[in-house]
Design a protein around this motif. Structure first.
Motif, PDB file in Angstrom:
ATOM      1  N   ARG A 113       0.836  -1.201   0.000  1.00 51.39           N
ATOM      2  CA  ARG A 113       0.000   0.000   0.000  1.00 51.39           C
ATOM      3  C   ARG A 113       0.869   1.247   0.000  1.00 51.39           C
ATOM      4  N   GLU A 114       0.379   2.284  -0.627  1.00 47.92           N
ATOM      5  CA  GLU A 114       1.105   3.551  -0.666  1.00 47.92           C
ATOM      6  C   GLU A 114       1.134   4.179   0.730  1.00 47.92           C
ATOM      7  N   PRO A 115       2.239   4.805   1.100  1.00 48.05           N
ATOM      8  CA  PRO A 115       2.301   5.479   2.400  1.00 48.05           C
ATOM      9  C   PRO A 115       1.474   6.761   2.399  1.00 48.05           C
ATOM     10  N   LEU A 116       1.152   7.237   3.598  1.00 51.55           N
ATOM     11  CA  LEU A 116       0.407   8.476   3.761  1.00 51.55           C
ATOM     12  C   LEU A 116       1.331   9.694   3.812  1.00 51.55           C
ATOM     13  N   TRP A 117       2.581   9.501   4.295  1.00 48.65           N
ATOM     14  CA  TRP A 117       3.431  10.641   4.606  1.00 48.65           C
ATOM     15  C   TRP A 117       3.757  11.571   3.440  1.00 48.65           C
ATOM     16  N   PRO A 118       3.828  11.135   2.205  1.00 50.11           N
ATOM     17  CA  PRO A 118       4.152  12.119   1.164  1.00 50.11           C
ATOM     18  C   PRO A 118       3.131  13.260   1.059  1.00 50.11           C
ATOM     19  N   GLY A 119       1.904  13.014   1.472  1.00 44.86           N
ATOM     20  CA  GLY A 119       0.882  14.047   1.370  1.00 44.86           C
ATOM     21  C   GLY A 119       0.506  14.683   2.690  1.00 44.86           C
ATOM     22  N   ASP A 120       1.261  14.431   3.753  1.00 40.75           N
ATOM     23  CA  ASP A 120       0.884  14.940   5.065  1.00 40.75           C
ATOM     24  C   ASP A 120       2.118  15.391   5.831  1.00 40.75           C
ATOM     25  N   GLU A 121       2.307  16.692   5.919  1.00 38.93           N
ATOM     26  CA  GLU A 121       3.463  17.225   6.639  1.00 38.93           C
ATOM     27  C   GLU A 121       3.336  17.031   8.148  1.00 38.93           C
ATOM     28  N   GLY A 122       2.142  16.691   8.631  1.00 38.63           N
ATOM     29  CA  GLY A 122       1.950  16.422  10.049  1.00 38.63           C
ATOM     30  C   GLY A 122       2.523  15.090  10.483  1.00 38.63           C
ATOM     31  N   ILE A 123       2.849  14.228   9.516  1.00 41.31           N
ATOM     32  CA  ILE A 123       3.489  12.953   9.839  1.00 41.31           C
ATOM     33  C   ILE A 123       4.976  13.224  10.005  1.00 41.31           C
ATOM     34  N   LEU A 124       5.433  13.169  11.254  1.00 40.16           N
ATOM     35  CA  LEU A 124       6.803  13.537  11.597  1.00 40.16           C
ATOM     36  C   LEU A 124       7.761  12.365  11.555  1.00 40.16           C
TER      37      LEU A 124
END
Length: 168
Positions: free
Chosen positions: A119-130
């Motif tokens: 599955r594709e990760p979420l972090w590329p589209g969410d700067e809140g993922i630290l």
């Protein structure tokens, strides 16, 4: 109360991580509670029970209490789904609330990501993922990568980020 999110695609291991993370955080003298988001309809109550019958009759809230726990069931009755900020005041004050889900909310988050799941990760589209907790080495676009199996390191990251250690 400080808030930190644990996000990831379904089946990535968020709940399993939380089961290890909660005692690792508590061991450092930090009180912790959780909020769990689900996209599925759920019911903690059972048809036929008094509390279920009271809700079905139209009660806005039913509070169940016993000598070991209490639970407040609140019916939304076509109201919008509450945001994290609306839920927090209903909780007893603790040092840290870990939020499982609410992946599009703007609180700081760690993503549980297992590349083997495809599955594709979420972090590329969410700067809140630290940070990313994974069972494989990854290129994380400058975000912190932590071994998914090292709950103590993940706890330390959250505690340091939220500066909880200095508040104790």
């Amino acid at each position: 109360m400080k808030v930190f999110g644990i996000v990831g695609k379904s089946g990535s291991g968020k709940t399993t991580l939380l089961e290890k993370l909660i005692p690792a955080i508590k061991q450092q003298g930090i009180s912790v509670s959780t909020i769990k988001h689900t996209h599925h309809q759920f019911d903690m109550d059972k048809p036929g029970k008094d509390s279920y019958r009271q809700r079905e009759a139209g009660a806005s809230e039913v509070l169940l209490a016993s000598s070991s726990r209490w639970a407040l069931l609140h019916e939304l009755r076509n109201e919008k789904e509450p945001e994290v900020e609306e839920l927090l005041p209903h909780m007893t004050k603790v040092d840290l609330v870990l939020v499982e889900g609410f992946k599009f909310h703007d609180h700081p988050k760690l993503e549980v990501h297992r590349p083997a799941h495809g599955r594709e990760p979420l972090w590329p589209g969410d700067e809140g993922i630290l940070a990313i907790a994974s069972d494989e080495k990854l290129a994380c676009d400058g975000r912190v990568l932590i071994d998914l199996n090292d709950a103590e390191a993940i706890a330390d990251f959250i505690i340091e980020h939220l500066q909880l250690r200095t508040e104790k």
